[in-house]
Write an enzyme that holds these catalytic residues in place. Sequence first.
Site, short mmCIF file in Angstrom:
data_model
loop_
_atom_site.label_atom_id
_atom_site.label_comp_id
_atom_site.label_asym_id
_atom_site.label_seq_id
_atom_site.Cartn_x
_atom_site.Cartn_y
_atom_site.Cartn_z
N LYS A 1 -31.77 -4.48 14.34
CA LYS A 1 -31.07 -4.96 15.54
C LYS A 1 -32.03 -5.45 16.62
O LYS A 1 -31.76 -6.45 17.29
CB LYS A 1 -30.15 -3.88 16.10
CG LYS A 1 -30.84 -2.67 16.68
CD LYS A 1 -29.84 -1.65 17.19
CE LYS A 1 -30.51 -0.41 17.72
NZ LYS A 1 -31.36 -0.63 18.90
N THR A 2 -33.18 -4.76 16.79
CA THR A 2 -34.14 -5.20 17.81
C THR A 2 -34.68 -6.57 17.45
O THR A 2 -34.90 -7.42 18.32
CB THR A 2 -35.29 -4.18 17.94
OG1 THR A 2 -34.73 -2.90 18.22
CG2 THR A 2 -36.24 -4.57 19.07
N ASP B 1 -28.02 -3.88 24.23
CA ASP B 1 -28.41 -3.05 23.08
C ASP B 1 -27.64 -1.72 23.13
O ASP B 1 -27.23 -1.27 24.19
CB ASP B 1 -29.92 -2.80 23.15
CG ASP B 1 -30.46 -2.13 21.90
OD1 ASP B 1 -29.79 -2.21 20.84
OD2 ASP B 1 -31.54 -1.52 21.98
N GLU B 2 -27.49 -1.07 21.96
CA GLU B 2 -26.84 0.25 21.85
C GLU B 2 -25.49 0.26 22.58
O GLU B 2 -25.17 1.16 23.35
CB GLU B 2 -27.76 1.34 22.43
CG GLU B 2 -29.13 1.43 21.79
CD GLU B 2 -29.11 2.04 20.39
OE1 GLU B 2 -28.01 2.23 19.84
OE2 GLU B 2 -30.19 2.33 19.84
N GLN C 1 -22.87 5.36 15.09
CA GLN C 1 -23.95 6.09 15.75
C GLN C 1 -23.62 6.42 17.20
O GLN C 1 -24.52 6.63 18.02
CB GLN C 1 -25.26 5.28 15.67
CG GLN C 1 -25.77 5.11 14.25
CD GLN C 1 -27.14 4.45 14.22
OE1 GLN C 1 -28.16 5.07 14.54
NE2 GLN C 1 -27.18 3.19 13.83
#
Length: 660
Positions: free
Chosen positions: A29-30, A212-213, A243
Amino acid sequence: MNTLNPAQREAIRYLDGPLLVLAGAGSGKTRVITHKIAYLVEECGIAPQKIAAITFTNKAAKEMQERAAKLLKGKPVEGLTICTFHALGAKFLRQEARHAGLKPSFSILDAADTGALFQDLLKDADKGRVRLVQNRISLWKNALVGPDEALKIAANDIEAQAARTYVDYERTLKAYQAVDFDDLIRLPALLLESNDEVASRWRSRIWHLLVDEYQDTNRCQYRLVRLLTEPRASFTAVGDDDQSIYGWRGADIENLRALRSDYPQLHVVKLEQNYRSTTRILAAANSVIARNPKLFEKKLWSERGHGEAIQVIACRDDEHEAEWVVNKLAAHKFEHRGKWSDYAILYRGNYQAKAFEQQLRAQKAPYLLSGGQSFFDRAEIKDVMSYLRLLSNGDDDPAFIRAVTTPKRGIGGTTLEALGRAAGRRHISLFAAAFAPGAESEINPKQLAAVKEFCDFINRIEWRAAREPAGQVLTDLLRAIGYESWLFETLEAPAAEARWSNVRDFVAWLAQKGEEENKNLLELAQTVALITMLDKNEQDHDAVQLATLHAAKGLEFRHVFLVGVEEGILPHRESIELGNIEEERRLMYVGVTRAQLSLFVTFCEKRKQGREVLTREPSRFIAEMGDDLRMAGKSREAAADDKEAGRAKLARFKELLAKK
C-alpha cells in the site's frame, strides 16, 4: 509502472473521483501511495503543493516522504504535504487561529499536560476514575460531540460526571489558549463546516488527498477528509477492513461502509497479492478472517511458495511457554544462521512480556520492547524539560503550567485559570500575563505575588543560563526548587531514588553535551525538542522484537511467535463479555500476517493469575486457522519432555558454537 501489478497500476492511475484501495496485509500500500504522488506530479503535471498525503504515525509519514523523494528525484517537491492527521490539523489551526478564537502561538497540550488538568478538575476522584472520564471526553471529541450534547446523552454515572467535567475542561483550555490532541482534528472540522471562507481557501489548496490506514479513522477524521475534498471528492483512501483494530480508541470501521453510501460513484480497487508471507501463512489468515462478516470480499494470495507448516504448541504453564519459545527461537536462529532481528514475540497485553524478557536475559539474547516507555517520556525528565522549555521560550504555556506546579508551590488551578483569562483577553502568554498592567485587578494579589516570584526566578536562571556552564546552572536550578526533597516527600523511597537517579543521569548528559559542543544551557534548551531524537531507532538494532499485537501492526518479521493464544486473552475476556469478537479476530489476523516465513502459535494449559493457577482453553482462533497446522505440544507429560529435550538440544548447539 512496470514493477507494479495490474491492481496497483489501476489504483495509481484512477483519478475520475473518489477511490477506495482495499490493501490487504503486505500488499504494497505504501508503494501505491508514493507512486501515485509521483504519477500526479510527473504524468499529470499537478504542482506538489496541491497534493497532500495523511497517515497516522510520524514514522509512516517519514517513510513516505523518503520514498516519494526518491521517486521524484530531480523534481521540485517543495510544498508537498506528507504528514499525520494531527500535524495537518496543527498547521491548519496555526494559519486559521483567528477564526478558531485562538492566538497564533496557542499551546498544544500532550497527554501528561491534559492528565494533570483532569487530575486538578477531579480532585476527589481516584486515578482509575480520572482515566475513565478523560477517555470518555476524548471519545466524544472524536465523534464530534460537544459539551452541551454530552450533557444530554450521558447514559450513566460515569458519563454524567464526564459531561460535567467536559464543560469545565473546555473552559480551562480556552482560558489557557490551548488545545489538546483531539482538538487538532475536531476544531478544523468544525471550522470547515461553519466558515465558508476558510473552507474555500483550504479546498483550493488540495487538488488530491491521499489517506493511509483509512480503516483507523474516527468519525471526526472522516468528516475532516470529506470537508477538505468537497465538492470534487478527489481523494484516494487506502485501508483494510480486516485490520481495523483500534475501535477502543475511537476508530470506526463504519467509515468504510459510509464511503459507499456517501459516494455512490466510489471506485474500489482490491490489492490481494501479498508480497510478505508464504501461502500456508496466508491460508491460515484467510481462514480466520473469513469468520467475520465482510464489507468487501477479498482473499490474499502469494507467489512466495508453500512454506513451512504453522506450529501450534500446547505449553504446561506460562513459565514453560516462555522457556519453550526462547529455547526454540535461539535454536532456530542457530540452525538458520539468522539475525536476532528476524524474530518477534507478539502478545495481546503488555503484562505478558515479563516472562519472555526474563528468559531472553537468561539466554543473553538482545531484545527490544516495543511500546516501552521512552527515557524522555518519564515524568521526572518531563518535569526538568518543562523548565528548559520555559527558559527557551517564555510563551510556552504548557511548559509554564508544568514548571509552576512542579514541585507544588501554592499555585493551583484557580490561580492558573485567572491567569489564563488575563492572558486570553490580552492575547499574550501566561508568563507575560503575570507582569501585564492591570493584572492585579483580575488575579488575587497573594496568588499573583506567588506567580511573579516564580517568573522572577525563571528570569534570573535565564540570565545565568546564557553565561555559565550548563551542568552547574541546571544543578543549581534543581537545588533551588528542592526537586530531590519533593520526590522523597511525595513518593516511596525506592521510586523516589529511581526518579532522582534518572534526573542525575539527564543532568550529567546535558553537562557533557554542553562541554563537548561548547553550548550553554540556554542554547541546549533551544533545541530541547530535538532531544527525543536520541531515542533508539529500533530498526538499527539486531534484537528480538517483543510487542503487543496493536504495536506490531505495520511491521513484518521473518519468524513470528504468537503467544498466549487462549480464550480470555485472545480473544480478550472483556471482548467476549461485550460480544466484540470481530475486532479480536482482526487482531489475530494482524498477528498471523506479520510472519513472512514461519509462524509458531502457543497457548498454556494452566496460567498463573495472582496467587491462583487457572485452567486455560486454547483460543477459538486456533481452530479457525484450518487443518494445515502441526500440533507440536501434545500434553503436559509431552511438554515436560519437550522442555528437557529443548534444553539438551540448545546445550549441544552451544557446545558446537564454542568449538568453532
